[in-house]
Design a protein around this motif. Structure first.
Motif, PDB file in Angstrom:
ATOM      1  N   LEU A   1       0.823  -1.212   0.000  1.00 18.37           N
ATOM      2  CA  LEU A   1       0.000   0.000   0.000  1.00 18.37           C
ATOM      3  C   LEU A   1       0.860   1.266   0.000  1.00 18.37           C
ATOM      4  N   TRP A   2       2.002   1.223  -0.608  1.00 23.99           N
ATOM      5  CA  TRP A   2       2.964   2.300  -0.693  1.00 23.99           C
ATOM      6  C   TRP A   2       3.670   2.483   0.647  1.00 23.99           C
ATOM      7  N   PHE A   3       4.098   3.685   0.940  1.00 20.55           N
ATOM      8  CA  PHE A   3       5.004   3.898   2.075  1.00 20.55           C
ATOM      9  C   PHE A   3       4.302   4.155   3.398  1.00 20.55           C
ATOM     10  N   LEU A   4       3.011   4.481   3.394  1.00 20.46           N
ATOM     11  CA  LEU A   4       2.343   4.921   4.610  1.00 20.46           C
ATOM     12  C   LEU A   4       2.319   3.884   5.738  1.00 20.46           C
ATOM     13  N   PRO A   5       1.982   2.609   5.497  1.00 27.00           N
ATOM     14  CA  PRO A   5       2.010   1.652   6.614  1.00 27.00           C
ATOM     15  C   PRO A   5       3.404   1.495   7.227  1.00 27.00           C
ATOM     16  N   SER A   6       4.427   1.471   6.386  1.00 24.57           N
ATOM     17  CA  SER A   6       5.796   1.345   6.912  1.00 24.57           C
ATOM     18  C   SER A   6       6.178   2.562   7.744  1.00 24.57           C
ATOM     19  N   LEU A   7       5.769   3.731   7.293  1.00 25.24           N
ATOM     20  CA  LEU A   7       6.066   4.964   8.031  1.00 25.24           C
ATOM     21  C   LEU A   7       5.355   4.975   9.374  1.00 25.24           C
ATOM     22  N   ILE A   8       4.082   4.598   9.401  1.00 21.32           N
ATOM     23  CA  ILE A   8       3.325   4.605  10.656  1.00 21.32           C
ATOM     24  C   ILE A   8       3.919   3.601  11.637  1.00 21.32           C
TER      25      ILE A   8
ATOM     26  N   GLN B   1      10.645   1.675   0.524  1.00 19.66           N
ATOM     27  CA  GLN B   1       9.497   2.370  -0.041  1.00 19.66           C
ATOM     28  C   GLN B   1       9.893   3.739  -0.590  1.00 19.66           C
ATOM     29  N   ILE B   2      10.778   4.431   0.100  1.00 17.51           N
ATOM     30  CA  ILE B   2      11.254   5.734  -0.400  1.00 17.51           C
ATOM     31  C   ILE B   2      12.040   5.539  -1.684  1.00 17.51           C
ATOM     32  N   THR B   3      12.918   4.542  -1.716  1.00 14.07           N
ATOM     33  CA  THR B   3      13.700   4.250  -2.922  1.00 14.07           C
ATOM     34  C   THR B   3      12.772   3.907  -4.079  1.00 14.07           C
ATOM     35  N   TRP B   4      11.788   3.052  -3.813  1.00 18.23           N
ATOM     36  CA  TRP B   4      10.867   2.611  -4.856  1.00 18.23           C
ATOM     37  C   TRP B   4      10.023   3.775  -5.380  1.00 18.23           C
ATOM     38  N   ILE B   5       9.530   4.626  -4.495  1.00 16.48           N
ATOM     39  CA  ILE B   5       8.710   5.758  -4.947  1.00 16.48           C
ATOM     40  C   ILE B   5       9.537   6.731  -5.786  1.00 16.48           C
ATOM     41  N   LEU B   6      10.785   6.956  -5.388  1.00 17.66           N
ATOM     42  CA  LEU B   6      11.648   7.837  -6.198  1.00 17.66           C
ATOM     43  C   LEU B   6      11.870   7.250  -7.587  1.00 17.66           C
TER      44      LEU B   6
END
Length: 177
Positions: free
Chosen positions: A79-86, A109-114
């Protein structure tokens, strides 16, 4: 001898039984209107209302909870980076495995989104050029391939950590140390 079952005899002969001594009455405190606190009795210390114990913020996680949240940090990458960040922000100080694995998942997730954003931006720029096959690859194919790679790596990380190990993504910039 007098019979204990008989009423006491009046020594004056007036026919009126003698009065028993009356114990002194304690004054009743005034009622407090609209209050849930019962009136206090004389000589009884006031009672405090029941208060539930406050929850302990940041209580350490058990080993099972630590493994669970660490594995969910990887699975949340779907679900993108939000669950990992929380999970990183909430549980990083409560378990060592969760701190390590959520940091790894968040960095991925940050690497992948970039990488995903770069491919979409390049594809959008190349759409304005006559090189449409290249723009097709950058605008449609590469973002989908990146999403599938993220899906596979997130599931691999979840399975590995849930099985009791740790997981390192093959391509990962360490933004969060």
């Amino acid at each position: 001898m007098t019979d204990p079952n008989q009423p006491p005899v009046d020594p004056t002969g007036s026919g009126i039984p003698p009065q028993q001594p009356v114990p002194p009455q304690q004054p009743v405190p005034p009622q407090q209107p609209y209050s849930n606190v019962p009136p206090q009795q004389a000589g009884v210390p006031p009672q405090q209302p029941y208060a539930a114990p406050a929850p302990v913020p940041g209580a350490p996680l058990t080993a099972a909870e630590d493994k669970q949240w660490a594995s969910f940090a990887h699975l949340g990458g779907i679900l993108w980076f939000l669950p990992s960040l929380i999970i990183f922000l909430v549980f990083k100080d409560r378990g060592a495995l969760t701190r390590q694995e959520s940091k790894e998942a968040l960095n991925w997730q940050i690497t992948w989104i970039l990488a995903w954003l770069v491919s979409v931006i390049l594809g959008s720029i190349l759409l304005a050029t006559p090189a449409w096959p290249i723009s097709f690859v950058f605008s449609l194919l590469i973002p989908w391939v990146l999403y599938i790679v993220n899906l596979v790596f997130s599931i691999l990380g979840f399975v590995r950590v849930n099985g009791g190990g740790t997981y390192r993504y093959p391509f990962n910039f360490r933004f969060i140390k």
